[in-house]
Design an enzyme around this catalytic site. Structure first.
Site, mmCIF file in Angstrom:
data_model
loop_
_atom_site.group_PDB
_atom_site.id
_atom_site.type_symbol
_atom_site.label_atom_id
_atom_site.label_comp_id
_atom_site.label_asym_id
_atom_site.label_seq_id
_atom_site.Cartn_x
_atom_site.Cartn_y
_atom_site.Cartn_z
ATOM 1 N N HIS A 48 -13.610 2.103 -13.923
ATOM 2 C CA HIS A 48 -14.616 3.093 -14.334
ATOM 3 C C HIS A 48 -16.022 2.764 -13.824
ATOM 4 O O HIS A 48 -16.723 3.642 -13.325
ATOM 5 C CB HIS A 48 -14.664 3.204 -15.859
ATOM 6 C CG HIS A 48 -13.320 3.382 -16.502
ATOM 7 N ND1 HIS A 48 -12.382 4.248 -16.003
ATOM 8 C CD2 HIS A 48 -12.753 2.796 -17.588
ATOM 9 C CE1 HIS A 48 -11.304 4.207 -16.772
ATOM 10 N NE2 HIS A 48 -11.499 3.328 -17.735
ATOM 11 N N ASP B 131 -8.465 8.001 -13.255
ATOM 12 C CA ASP B 131 -9.587 7.258 -13.813
ATOM 13 C C ASP B 131 -10.302 8.297 -14.656
ATOM 14 O O ASP B 131 -11.007 9.162 -14.115
ATOM 15 C CB ASP B 131 -10.506 6.718 -12.706
ATOM 16 C CG ASP B 131 -11.588 5.839 -13.291
ATOM 17 O OD1 ASP B 131 -12.168 6.240 -14.310
ATOM 18 O OD2 ASP B 131 -11.849 4.753 -12.747
ATOM 19 N N HIS B 132 -10.079 8.256 -15.975
ATOM 20 C CA HIS B 132 -10.525 9.411 -16.768
ATOM 21 C C HIS B 132 -12.048 9.557 -16.794
ATOM 22 O O HIS B 132 -12.557 10.612 -17.144
ATOM 23 C CB HIS B 132 -9.926 9.394 -18.181
ATOM 24 C CG HIS B 132 -10.431 8.307 -19.062
ATOM 25 N ND1 HIS B 132 -9.881 7.049 -19.088
ATOM 26 C CD2 HIS B 132 -11.443 8.286 -19.949
ATOM 27 C CE1 HIS B 132 -10.539 6.314 -19.954
ATOM 28 N NE2 HIS B 132 -11.496 7.031 -20.496
HETATM 29 N N1 LIG Z 1 -3.845 5.073 -25.502
HETATM 30 C C1 LIG Z 1 -4.977 5.122 -24.839
HETATM 31 O O1 LIG Z 1 -6.060 5.368 -25.388
HETATM 32 C C2 LIG Z 1 -5.010 4.885 -23.355
HETATM 33 C C3 LIG Z 1 -6.245 5.019 -22.676
HETATM 34 C C4 LIG Z 1 -6.266 4.862 -21.294
HETATM 35 C C5 LIG Z 1 -5.085 4.576 -20.624
HETATM 36 N N2 LIG Z 1 -3.901 4.438 -21.312
HETATM 37 C C6 LIG Z 1 -2.700 4.128 -20.556
HETATM 38 O O2 LIG Z 1 -1.727 5.128 -20.828
HETATM 39 C C7 LIG Z 1 -0.425 4.574 -20.810
HETATM 40 C C8 LIG Z 1 0.273 4.885 -22.135
HETATM 41 O O3 LIG Z 1 -0.466 4.289 -23.189
HETATM 42 P P1 LIG Z 1 -0.125 4.578 -24.721
HETATM 43 O O4 LIG Z 1 -1.262 4.017 -25.492
HETATM 44 O O5 LIG Z 1 0.252 5.991 -24.926
HETATM 45 O O6 LIG Z 1 1.154 3.650 -24.941
HETATM 46 P P2 LIG Z 1 2.146 3.661 -26.181
HETATM 47 O O7 LIG Z 1 1.576 4.359 -27.351
HETATM 48 O O8 LIG Z 1 2.643 2.277 -26.339
HETATM 49 O O9 LIG Z 1 3.354 4.578 -25.657
HETATM 50 C C9 LIG Z 1 4.262 4.105 -24.722
HETATM 51 C C10 LIG Z 1 5.301 5.174 -24.445
HETATM 52 O O10 LIG Z 1 6.228 4.604 -23.523
HETATM 53 C C11 LIG Z 1 7.528 4.885 -23.967
HETATM 54 N N3 LIG Z 1 8.438 3.835 -23.533
HETATM 55 C C12 LIG Z 1 8.281 2.496 -23.674
HETATM 56 N N4 LIG Z 1 9.345 1.848 -23.136
HETATM 57 C C13 LIG Z 1 10.168 2.818 -22.656
HETATM 58 C C14 LIG Z 1 11.405 2.798 -21.990
HETATM 59 N N5 LIG Z 1 12.029 1.649 -21.676
HETATM 60 N N6 LIG Z 1 11.967 3.970 -21.644
HETATM 61 C C15 LIG Z 1 11.378 5.147 -21.949
HETATM 62 N N7 LIG Z 1 10.178 5.232 -22.544
HETATM 63 C C16 LIG Z 1 9.590 4.081 -22.904
HETATM 64 C C17 LIG Z 1 7.418 4.914 -25.472
HETATM 65 O O11 LIG Z 1 8.454 5.703 -25.960
HETATM 66 P P3 LIG Z 1 9.557 5.146 -27.019
HETATM 67 O O12 LIG Z 1 8.821 4.333 -28.018
HETATM 68 O O13 LIG Z 1 10.173 6.391 -27.508
HETATM 69 O O14 LIG Z 1 10.445 4.320 -26.208
HETATM 70 C C18 LIG Z 1 6.082 5.623 -25.657
HETATM 71 O O15 LIG Z 1 6.285 7.022 -25.568
HETATM 72 C C19 LIG Z 1 -0.623 3.078 -20.504
HETATM 73 O O16 LIG Z 1 -0.538 2.881 -19.119
HETATM 74 C C20 LIG Z 1 -2.056 2.818 -20.950
HETATM 75 O O17 LIG Z 1 -2.629 1.731 -20.248
HETATM 76 C C21 LIG Z 1 -3.848 4.598 -22.656
#
Ligand SMILES: NC(=O)c1ccc[n+]([C@@H]2O[C@H](COP(=O)([O-])OP(=O)(O)OC[C@H]3O[C@@H](n4cnc5c(N)ncnc54)[C@H](OP(=O)(O)O)[C@@H]3O)[C@@H](O)[C@H]2O)c1
Length: 479
Positions: free
Chosen positions: A242, A179-180
């Site tokens: 949060h 929980d950042h």
């Molecule tokens: N972004 C934010 O600001 C934020 C904030 C708080 C929490 N989060 C949480 O952090 C997590 C990641 O978020 P994100 O925004 O970074 O998501 P994202 O940009 O959509 O990235 C998703 C990642 O998952 C990988 N992926 C998807 N399907 C896959 C598969 N079948 N096998 C292997 N890798 C796979 C993708 O790699 P490929 O495309 O190479 O497959 C990519 O590296 C989520 O749980 C989100 O709720 C994000």
């Protein structure tokens, strides 16, 4: 610090680029990583080691706190990074990943300690932990830990199901649920602020506190995250995790430095003591477009790309919570959070009771307030009543401390450093997560049945007027 492998699922994702690589690099520059470590990025995209390293360097240029000018250090860090092309839904490919990790461990004398970071869609948490388990990647002679991003479940039932799956591969003390907000410097500082100041300790109860107001407002809309947000809304995105964590961190009373388990036990007791909230005490709302002279200046929620035109998703939630403990009986905790509001601000405001002894203008006196600023600036403001030297009337004066001039590490730096050390203090225990879902579940159902109606507020305002009325009904106003 023990040597370790840091296996990052979601290595090509947004969070990895914006937060995780910069945090690792900053820790490296501050000598807060083990001497021997390896970061193994995992993703479906086909990248060779050099290509992967160059995407990481790009992210460091853009987001790291430390300068990347020291070429030798930057190179030394980047050489720790490698990449494996794996589709996590393919069980077989975990054998390749395991062989790669073992090869790295042997080659670099890393021992057998592994951190798995699940920075992927929550839909994949289940399959990744299952495949870590089945492939034997989780069988280590050293320690292993898993860091799991939010959201942990979509409701009580799915959170319980996810937890059971994760527990097949990791024990509770190996699970680090992020929980950042718990990594934000002023939230981490709350404990010290109160425990190291007898003045605050002695007033931290219903004897002198009238109410607590916790605000987490954003000016941005849903941006590119509408597909996620449509299924989440502010209640799941902000309140279940949060906001409830901020309530607990404010309410927990620590007279001296407590152990991790004591702090967690205290938080769990508090979460258990939050009374179910009646529908009148919850306000949900959605932002509408801001137009000036018929021109749309800011889109409404239902105008956003990827949002249904009849969406009833909440982009704002306010609520009153009551913690039923001897310390907090009678002190309402008000929370509010939303998108597309007038200002970006996360803060905790503690409003003190009126003095009974004020002889003059007592009714006009501003309340004494303690404001803990969390974002965008961190600091503390104490608002006290004083006498104006000329008129003799009461006037509020402010004693302020701002940490914003200092270069403060990011939440992810604190949290990653803790996970690497094996300190789970600022991660959420399953009991907290489950109790939070238990409290939220009836509210979700009241949203679905419209028992809690959807209100509207114009983008760029302070939110719906119903949120103001909620406080007025208790004799207060938002600060
Ligand atoms: N972004 C934010 O600001 C934020 C904030 C708080 C929490 N989060 C949480 O952090 C997590 C990641 O978020 P994100 O925004 O970074 O998501 P994202 O940009 O959509 O990235 C998703 C990642 O998952 C990988 N992926 C998807 N399907 C896959 C598969 N079948 N096998 C292997 N890798 C796979 C993708 O790699 P490929 O495309 O190479 O497959 C990519 O590296 C989520 O749980 C989100 O709720 C994000």
């Amino acid at each position: 610090m023990d040597p370790m492998s840091f296996i990052l699922f979601g290595a090509t994702g947004d969070l990895a680029k914006r937060k995780i690589y910069p945090a690792l690099f900053n820790l490296y520059m501050d000598n807060k990583l083990p001497e021997a470590f390896s970061v193994i990025g995992v993703g479906r995209e086909s990248l060779n080691k050099k290509e992967f390293q160059s995407t990481v360097i790009d992210s460091l240029y853009e987001f790291s706190r430390h300068s990347t000018d020291d070429k030798a250090k930057k190179l030394a860090f980047v050489q720790k990074l490698s990449y494996v092309n794996v589709d996590v839904t393919d069980e077989e490919s975990f054998n390749e990943l395991k062989a790669f990790v073992e090869g790295q461990e042997e080659g670099a004398g890393l021992g057998n300690n592994r951190i798995f970071y699940l920075s992927v869609s929550p839909a994949l948490f289940d399959v990744i932990t299952t495949n870590i388990n089945k492939s034997g990647l989780g069988d280590t002679s050293g320690w292993k830990r898993v860091i799991i991003e939010k959201p942990f479940g979509h409701d009580l039932k799915s959170a319980r199901a996810l937890n059971s799956t994760v527990l097949r591969a990791f024990s509770e003390d190996e699970i680090y649920r992020i929980d950042h907000y718990l990594g934000k410097p002023m939230v981490q500082n709350l404990e010290t602020l109160i425990s190291a100041n007898p003045v605050l300790q002695s007033i931290w109860s219903n004897q002198l506190i009238a109410n607590v107001q916790i605000t987490a407002n954003e000016t941005v809309g849903v941006g590119t995250r509408s597909s996620y947000y449509e299924h989440s809304g502010a209640i799941r995105d902000m309140v279940q995790n949060h906001m409830l964590q901020l309530v607990m961190m404010t309410a927990v009373r620590m007279s001296e430095r407590q152990s991790v388990s004591e702090l967690r036990d205290e938080k769990i007791k508090l979460m258990n003591a939050i009374e179910p909230t009646s529908p009148e005490d919850v306000i949900r709302a959605q932002y509408t477009r801001l137009t000036i002279q018929d021109e749309t200046i800011v889109s409404g929620y239902t105008d956003e790309s990827g949002v249904r035109s009849d969406s009833t998703t909440d982009t704002f939630v306010a609520a009153r919570l009551q913690i039923n403990t001897p310390t907090w009986q009678g002190v309402p905790f008000f929370i509010r959070t939303g998108k597309r509001l007038r200002s970006k601000e996360t803060k905790i405001v503690v409003e003190f009771k009126d003095s009974l002894n004020l002889s003059q203008n007592a009714s006009d006196a501003a309340p004494n307030l303690l404001v803990i600023h969390i974002n965008p600036n961190d600091g503390v403001t104490l608002q006290l009543n004083s006498k104006h030297p000329l008129t003799g009337e009461l006037e509020p004066i402010k004693v302020e401390f701002s940490a914003s001039h200092r270069e403060t590490p990011e939440a992810y730096e604190f949290l990653l450093a803790d996970a690497i050390k094996g300190d789970p203090t600022f991660f959420t225990h399953w009991d907290e997560v489950e109790l939070a879902w238990q409290w939220i579940q009836p509210i979700l159902e009241q949203f679905d049945s419209n028992t809690i109606p959807l209100h509207y507020y114009q983008a760029g305002t302070n939110g719906p007027e119903e949120a103001d009325k909620l406080l007025e009904s208790y004799g207060y106003k938002w600060w």
